[in-house]
Structures are given as structure tokens and as C-alpha cells.
Design a protein around this motif. Structure first.
Motif, PDB file in Angstrom:
ATOM      1  N   VAL A 240       5.907   3.618  -1.231  1.00  8.65           N
ATOM      2  CA  VAL A 240       5.653   3.685   0.208  1.00  8.65           C
ATOM      3  C   VAL A 240       6.635   4.681   0.810  1.00  8.65           C
ATOM      4  O   VAL A 240       7.855   4.483   0.749  1.00  8.65           O
ATOM      5  CB  VAL A 240       5.819   2.304   0.874  1.00  8.65           C
ATOM      6  CG1 VAL A 240       5.552   2.416   2.379  1.00  8.65           C
ATOM      7  CG2 VAL A 240       4.883   1.289   0.237  1.00  8.65           C
TER       8      VAL A 240
ATOM      9  N   ASP B  40       1.569   5.952  -2.232  1.00  9.53           N
ATOM     10  CA  ASP B  40       0.435   5.046  -2.075  1.00  9.53           C
ATOM     11  C   ASP B  40       0.242   4.604  -0.631  1.00  9.53           C
ATOM     12  O   ASP B  40      -0.840   4.154  -0.262  1.00  9.53           O
ATOM     13  CB  ASP B  40       0.639   3.805  -2.952  1.00  9.53           C
ATOM     14  CG  ASP B  40       0.703   4.155  -4.426  1.00  9.53           C
ATOM     15  OD1 ASP B  40      -0.363   4.242  -5.051  1.00  9.53           O
ATOM     16  OD2 ASP B  40       1.816   4.354  -4.944  1.00  9.53           O
ATOM     17  N   ASP B  41       1.297   4.722   0.177  1.00 15.23           N
ATOM     18  CA  ASP B  41       1.194   4.296   1.571  1.00 15.23           C
ATOM     19  C   ASP B  41       2.304   4.966   2.369  1.00 15.23           C
ATOM     20  O   ASP B  41       3.196   5.607   1.799  1.00 15.23           O
ATOM     21  CB  ASP B  41       1.298   2.770   1.671  1.00 15.23           C
ATOM     22  CG  ASP B  41       0.603   2.218   2.912  1.00 15.23           C
ATOM     23  OD1 ASP B  41       0.321   3.016   3.838  1.00 15.23           O
ATOM     24  OD2 ASP B  41       0.359   0.997   2.964  1.00 15.23           O
TER      25      ASP B  41
ATOM     26  N   LYS C 169       2.579  -4.816   4.752  1.00 16.02           N
ATOM     27  CA  LYS C 169       2.286  -3.892   3.647  1.00 16.02           C
ATOM     28  C   LYS C 169       2.839  -4.426   2.329  1.00 16.02           C
ATOM     29  O   LYS C 169       2.177  -4.360   1.284  1.00 16.02           O
ATOM     30  CB  LYS C 169       2.876  -2.511   3.952  1.00 16.02           C
ATOM     31  CG  LYS C 169       2.136  -1.744   5.048  1.00 16.02           C
ATOM     32  CD  LYS C 169       2.769  -0.382   5.272  1.00 16.02           C
ATOM     33  CE  LYS C 169       2.048   0.384   6.381  1.00 16.02           C
ATOM     34  NZ  LYS C 169       0.700   0.819   5.968  1.00 16.02           N
TER      35      LYS C 169
END
Length: 380
Positions: free
Chosen positions: A90, A110-111, A125
Motif C-alpha cells: 500500500v 496494490d493500493d 484497507k
């Protein structure tokens, strides 16, 4: 919000915080520890690689702007170090442009989380990532157990089937579509020198089909050792399978007894599409079409048991194959079929088994057969 704090999802998971600002590390650490996760920290991209290799965390929170190796390069290297294991990264950044986000995603992120970090969003998250990681861990454990069970089942099958060391008397091949084959080929000698063999094809393929043919193995060997005829073996197998198999499951099979002294063979066929006596020059001299139902399909009162004896006036061999061979498809979806198989049988080659296997592979190309393929050749 209690689901965000549910310990079972998080206990044992490790999170690596990569940030060159001590205050940011403290804020993130407090949030993560409150969720029951283990925290690892790194103040630079280079240190992040060292900690990642040593601790093998499950999630990485990566600051983008750091001196030396930045977060993008550190992410690329961590993804490479992860191999096949999915470790979500992240990105935590104050860079808001589309290009910045795209660059992060291309690096393997991924984020994204924007600074200043919203703790509620961070926990949400992490919750989603933790649940996905746990599901993947459970899936890996399931696969591990399934592989162990498959290995055990394979060992059992291998011990049930006797060595097929009959030299020139019997040649065969089985090409399964998965670890287990629903096709089985067995053979044994009677006390008076006859060679008896069976090619059995259980419904479907894989482990379920392999389990279907196990009773065939036990009955065939036991009754061949007692010099029983193929008709008696077929009847006994049918009765046993009919009692234990669920509706819709059955075993197509062909049994052959080769009497070398009499120069004849007796064949029982229940559902096998191609069984024939082939001359040494490849001519089809006799066919045994399916005259009986597949094994296990009907009970004793409905079962018809038909075997036929053929006297071989010239040299040749018995050939039989499962439907997986005839129904193999090429890359255009065309079936192999009997006509093409007959051409292969006429080919003047010394090793017919190897020739057919090679021709089959050329025919299907990259289109792997969707069913188990098996065939046997027994000269007389």
C-alpha cells in the motif's frame, strides 16, 4: 466498527512500515498494533529490503518520497523478492496526480493511501487485505492437504496394480488428463498359460474415476488367479460395482483371454468403442462391438453377459482402446475417429505403441486431450 478489530483476522500477520519520518511511523504503528498485528519498521528503501527479507511480513505500507532508494524502486524489488507469494503493498503518499498513481501501480503497488493518513480508512484497507491473505493461506493449506491425500491415494493405486511385465505378450499405454487416471489396464496369466487382460474406463476422469475402477482390480486379479473365464469375471465385477457405485457411475471395459496353444482369443466387451483382431500387416480381421452393457450399470436380473471366441488363422494382435483415444480433438476441434486410427494400425512400424502415441501428440498439438487415453496391444 467492531469487525475492524476482530483479532482472528489479524493475529499473526506482520506489517512492514516503510517511512523516513519517525512521527509517521509512530502513528501507523499505533493503529496497526491496536488491530493485533505485528509491526516491523524501516526508515529507507534499502532498509526495507533487509527487513522484508529477514521478517517476511504479510503487508507493506510504503512511503513514496524517501532519500536514497525511493518507495517505487523498493516496491519493485519487494515484489520480485516475494516470488509467488502475494504480499500487498500500500503506497502512502502526498502525491495526488494521476501519473503518480499510475507509476505506483506499475511499480507493483496494490493500493494507495493519501497523506495525512485517515486511520479509519487505513484500518478498513488493512481489514480487507488481511481477510484476503487469510483466505489465500487457507487455500494453500487446502491444496497442501489435497496433495498429501492425492499422494496417498496414488500410492494405494500403485500397490493394488501388479507389475505389467509381460514383454512382447502385452504392450500398453495410459495417458491420464490429471494425476489420477480413470482408465486402468491389468493383466495376468492363468495356470494353463492363457494371458487375460482388461482395459477398464471409469466414468469421468481424475480421482473420482480412479476410485470407480478399484473394485475391478481386486476382482480381476483374484478370479484370473483361479482360472476363471472372462464372462465370469465380468459378471462378478458388474455385481460388485452395481452394489457400491452411485447412480450414473459405471465402468466401460473389455476383457480378453488369449489362448496361445489353441490360437484363439475370447473377448467380452461392455462399452469399449474399439476392440479388434488386427493382422500383422494392419488389416482389421475381426471386430468385437459392445455386446454387453458397461459394468455396474444393471443389476443381476437385467445383466446380459456375452463373450465371443475368435480363432486366429494368421498372425496378428488384439487391439483395444478407450473412447479417450477416438474422441481426442485437434486444435480445430476435429475428432481423431476410427478412420484415422485404422490408418495408424496399418502403418508398417515395429513399435506400434510408440508410433500411435507419437501420432496422437502430433494430432492434438497444444490441445490437451479432455479424457484419459489408453490402449493395449496383445500379439498372438
Amino acid at each position: 466498527m467492531s469487525h475492524l478489530l476482530s483479532p482472528p483476522h489479524f493475529v499473526g500477520l506482520g506489517v512492514l512500515i516503510v517511512d523516513d519520518t519517525p512521527l509517521s511511523q509512530l502513528i501507523l504503528e499505533a493503529c496497526i498494533r491496536s488491530m493485533g498485528m505485528t509491526v516491523y519498521k524501516a526508515g529507507s528503501g534499502g532498509e526495507a529490503l533487509e527487513v522484508f527479507e529477514r521478517e517476511q511480513p504479510d503487508i507493506v505500507l510504503m512511503d513514496v518520497m524517501m532519500p536514497g532508494m525511493d518507495g517505487l524502486e523498493a516496491t519493485r524489488r519487494i515484489k520480485a523478492m516475494s516470488g509467488t507469494r502475494w504480499v500487498p503493498v500500500v503506497m502512502i503518499t502526498a502525491l495526488y496526480s494521476d501519473d503518480d498513481i499510475v507509476n505506483g501501480l506499475r511499480a507493483g503497488a496494490d493500493d494507495y493511501l493519501m497523506k495525512p493518513v485517515n486511520v479509519v480508512i487505513l484500518k478498513s484497507k488493512l481489514t480487507n487485505l488481511a481477510q484476503t491473505i487469510r483466505q489465500q493461506q487457507e487455500l494453500r493449506e487446502y491444496r497442501k492437504n489435497a496433495e498429501a491425500e492425492s499422494k496417498l491415494a496414488m500410492q494405494v493405486m500403485q500397490r493394488l496394480i501388479r507389475p505389467m511385465d509381460f514383454g512382447a505378450q502385452l504392450q500398453h499405454t495410459i495417458m491420464p488428463t490429471s494425476t489420477f487416471s480413470g482408465d486402468v489396464i491389468l493383466a495376468g496369466h492363468t495356470s494353463d498359460g492363457r494371458l487375460q487382460a482388461v482395459l477398464a474406463d471409469g466414468t469421468g476422469h481424475g480421482l473420482a474415476a480412479a476410485l470407480t475402477v478399484i473394485p475391478v482390480i481386486d476382482v480381476f486379479y483374484g478370479m484370473t488367479d483361479k482360472d476363471m473365464s472372462v464372462e465370469h469375471i465380468a459378471r462378478e465385477v458388474n455385481g460388485k460395482l452395481h452394489k457400491i457405485l452411485p447412480v450414473g457411475r459405471f465402468v466401460a471395459a473389455v476383457l480378453v483371454s488369449l489362448d496361445y496353444r489353441a490360437g484363439s482369443m475370447t473377448v467380452w466387451n461392455g462399452g469399449i468403442p474399439f476392440a479388434a483382431f488386427v493382422s500383422s500387416d494392419g488389416a482389421i480381421l475381426h471386430r468385437w462391438h459392445s455386446a454387453s452393457p458397461p459394468l455396474g450399470l444393471l443389476d443381476e436380473t437385467q445383466y446380459e453377459n456375452v463373450a465371443e471366441t475368435y480363432c486366429c488363422a494368421q498372425d496378428g494382435y488384439f487391439f483395444a482402446c478407450s473412447d479417450g483415444l477416438l474422441e481426442a480433438e485437434d486444435e480445430r476441434g476435429e475428432l481423431l475417429g476410427e478412420a484415422r486410427l485404422t490408418e495408424w494400425l496399418r502403418a508398417p512400424v515395429s513399435d506400434k505403441v510408440a508410433f500411435i502415441v507419437d501420432q496422437l501428440r502430433l494430432f492434438v498439438g497444444d490441445n490437451h486431450p479432455h479424457d484419459d487415453v489408453s490402449f493395449l496391444i496383445a500379439p498372438i
